[in-house]
Scaffold this motif. Structure first.
Motif, PDB file in Angstrom:
ATOM      1  N   THR A  75      17.008  69.663  -7.187  1.00 22.70           N
ATOM      2  CA  THR A  75      16.408  70.979  -7.332  1.00 22.70           C
ATOM      3  C   THR A  75      17.449  72.076  -8.280  1.00 22.70           C
ATOM      4  O   THR A  75      16.604  72.885  -8.734  1.00 22.70           O
ATOM      5  N   GLY A  91      15.282  67.756   6.048  1.00 21.65           N
ATOM      6  CA  GLY A  91      13.704  67.749   5.748  1.00 21.65           C
ATOM      7  C   GLY A  91      13.106  66.474   5.848  1.00 21.65           C
ATOM      8  O   GLY A  91      12.021  66.237   5.610  1.00 21.65           O
ATOM      9  N   CYS A  96      12.846  68.027  11.616  1.00 22.86           N
ATOM     10  CA  CYS A  96      12.410  68.718  10.330  1.00 22.86           C
ATOM     11  C   CYS A  96      11.020  68.407  10.107  1.00 22.86           C
ATOM     12  O   CYS A  96      10.355  69.439   9.460  1.00 22.86           O
ATOM     13  N   TYR A 101      13.700  73.227  12.017  1.00 25.49           N
ATOM     14  CA  TYR A 101      14.839  72.918  10.745  1.00 25.49           C
ATOM     15  C   TYR A 101      16.180  73.096  11.700  1.00 25.49           C
ATOM     16  O   TYR A 101      17.072  72.773  11.220  1.00 25.49           O
ATOM     17  N   HIS A 127      22.707  69.162   2.036  1.00 24.97           N
ATOM     18  CA  HIS A 127      21.190  69.339   1.920  1.00 24.97           C
ATOM     19  C   HIS A 127      20.943  70.330   0.986  1.00 24.97           C
ATOM     20  O   HIS A 127      19.975  71.200   1.449  1.00 24.97           O
ATOM     21  N   ASP A 129      19.304  70.638  -1.598  1.00 24.36           N
ATOM     22  CA  ASP A 129      17.883  70.751  -2.117  1.00 24.36           C
ATOM     23  C   ASP A 129      16.749  71.540  -1.148  1.00 24.36           C
ATOM     24  O   ASP A 129      15.830  72.293  -1.500  1.00 24.36           O
ATOM     25  N   THR A 130      17.059  71.372   0.211  1.00 20.09           N
ATOM     26  CA  THR A 130      16.147  72.086   1.258  1.00 20.09           C
ATOM     27  C   THR A 130      16.859  73.042   2.074  1.00 20.09           C
ATOM     28  O   THR A 130      16.335  73.421   3.056  1.00 20.09           O
ATOM     29  N   SER A 131      18.121  73.430   1.794  1.00 25.14           N
ATOM     30  CA  SER A 131      18.856  74.450   2.173  1.00 25.14           C
ATOM     31  C   SER A 131      19.070  75.692   1.650  1.00 25.14           C
ATOM     32  O   SER A 131      19.733  76.557   1.893  1.00 25.14           O
ATOM     33  N   TYR A 133      17.713  78.544  -1.717  1.00 28.21           N
ATOM     34  CA  TYR A 133      16.435  78.896  -2.093  1.00 28.21           C
ATOM     35  C   TYR A 133      16.560  79.453  -3.723  1.00 28.21           C
ATOM     36  O   TYR A 133      17.717  80.221  -3.661  1.00 28.21           O
TER      37      TYR A 133
END
Length: 345
Positions: A75, A91, A96, A101, A127, A129-131, A133
């Motif tokens: 990402t 995720g 998750c 989370y 992590h 990609d999911t942590s 923004y």
């Protein structure tokens, strides 16, 4: 690199530390541009958080620019401007998948707790990609630091757990940054009454500016009587504990209406009494929660739309070289009138 290091209860210093390196394929290294200090950092320094060991770089909030990414990150790329979430999530684990989370089996609240955090020039974020923004071009990155932790914490742990609804009554005990974050986000649901209770006249005045319908100086007034007076003798439908000491948790039990909710946000370092002798028949619920940051994307949209203005919480600005002064200012908030201190690296 320079970093604020915890050396055990009551001890911290700005030290020279090695640059973080990529360890796993999902990691990102972020050059921190702005960070801040949380009340939880003060709890760590008091010795209330035993999971945080001496030698740890503190901090779990911030924004920055991606410096490097692991092979598994899809990402983000170097050069991207990002918001760093206080919660790291894979995720994929069972928690998750439930949206919890904060209980991620390989993440959760680890930054500035069990791994090195954001009060430094660089930080490793697992992590990624999911942590992380993405920050939209032109966004106020200083304001978005408030979305790393305190805004989702006030919203999720206070407002959502407290079941705030249109027309209800809300009492918030504690007008510090978290209590004010709960106030700002409670207004999404248009409660009829929001009563904010604190000992600090300046913070109460700030709460009034932020939209509280009533404020109570509990050092000079009977807070329970004041809440009953504005709720027709019933008490508040939602009571949010935003301090984290036994006296305020016990006060919440006096404030809640039959059928109401006590939503605890505060970090408690010692036991607090639960008065079931008076509460057992009153149909109340008591909720606890560590923020999951599940609402961060929505909160970012409200900031972009101008519905939420978290920059109003920033009262002081420092450079990383002066972070010890920032801690002193934040720790003496009653004297300095500090809410959130912003630290540029």
């Amino acid at each position: 690199m320079k970093a604020l290091v915890y050396h055990g209860p009551g001890s911290k210093s700005l030290d020279e530390r090695p640059m973080p390196v990529l360890r796993d394929g999902g990691d990102a290294i972020v050059r921190v541009t702005h960070t801040t200090i949380c009340g939880t950092d003060l709890h760590i320094l008091k010795g209330d958080v035993p999971t945080c060991a001496p030698g740890r770089i503190l901090g779990h909030e911030g924004v920055g620019i991606v410096e490097a990414v692991g092979a598994g990150v899809t990402t983000f790329k170097p050069g991207d401007h990002v918001l760093i979430s206080c919660i790291t999530s894979c995720g994929r684990c069972a928690f998750c998948r439930k949206g919890m989370y904060s209980h991620c089996t390989s993440g959760g609240w680890i930054l500035g707790n069990t791994i090195d955090g954001t009060q430094a020039e660089y930080v490793r974020v697992p992590h990624a990609d999911t942590s992380l923004y993405p920050i939209p071009a032109g966004a106020d990155e200083e304001a978005l630091v408030m979305l790393s932790d305190i805004l989702p914490t006030g919203f999720e742990c206070g407002v959502l757990n407290g079941r705030v609804q249109p027309g209800c009554s809300v009492a918030i005990v504690g007008a510090g940054p978290i209590g004010l974050a709960a106030l700002l986000t409670a207004r999404f649901y248009t409660p009829a009454k929001i009563v904010v209770i604190d000992l600090d006249a300046h913070r109460l005045a700030t709460a009034k500016r932020f939209g509280a319908t009533h404020v109570v100086d509990s050092g000079h007034e009977d807070a329970a009587a004041a809440v009953r007076a504005v709720t027709g003798g019933l008490g508040a439908d939602t009571v949010i504990e935003a301090v984290g000491v036994p006296a305020t948790f016990e006060l919440c039990q006096e404030l809640v209406a039959p059928g109401g909710v006590i939503a605890n946000i505060g970090v408690h370092g010692c036991k607090a009494d639960l008065h079931l002798e008076t509460l057992w028949s009153r149909n109340i619920a008591i909720t606890t929660r560590l923020v999951d940051t599940a609402t961060t994307p929505m909160l970012m949209e409200t900031v972009s739309a101008g519905t939420l203005a978290p920059e109003r919480l920033i009262t002081h600005r420092f450079q990383l070289a002066d972070i010890l002064d920032a801690y002193d200012t934040f720790g003496r908030a009653a004297e300095t009138q500090a809410l959130k201190v912003l630290i540029a690296t």
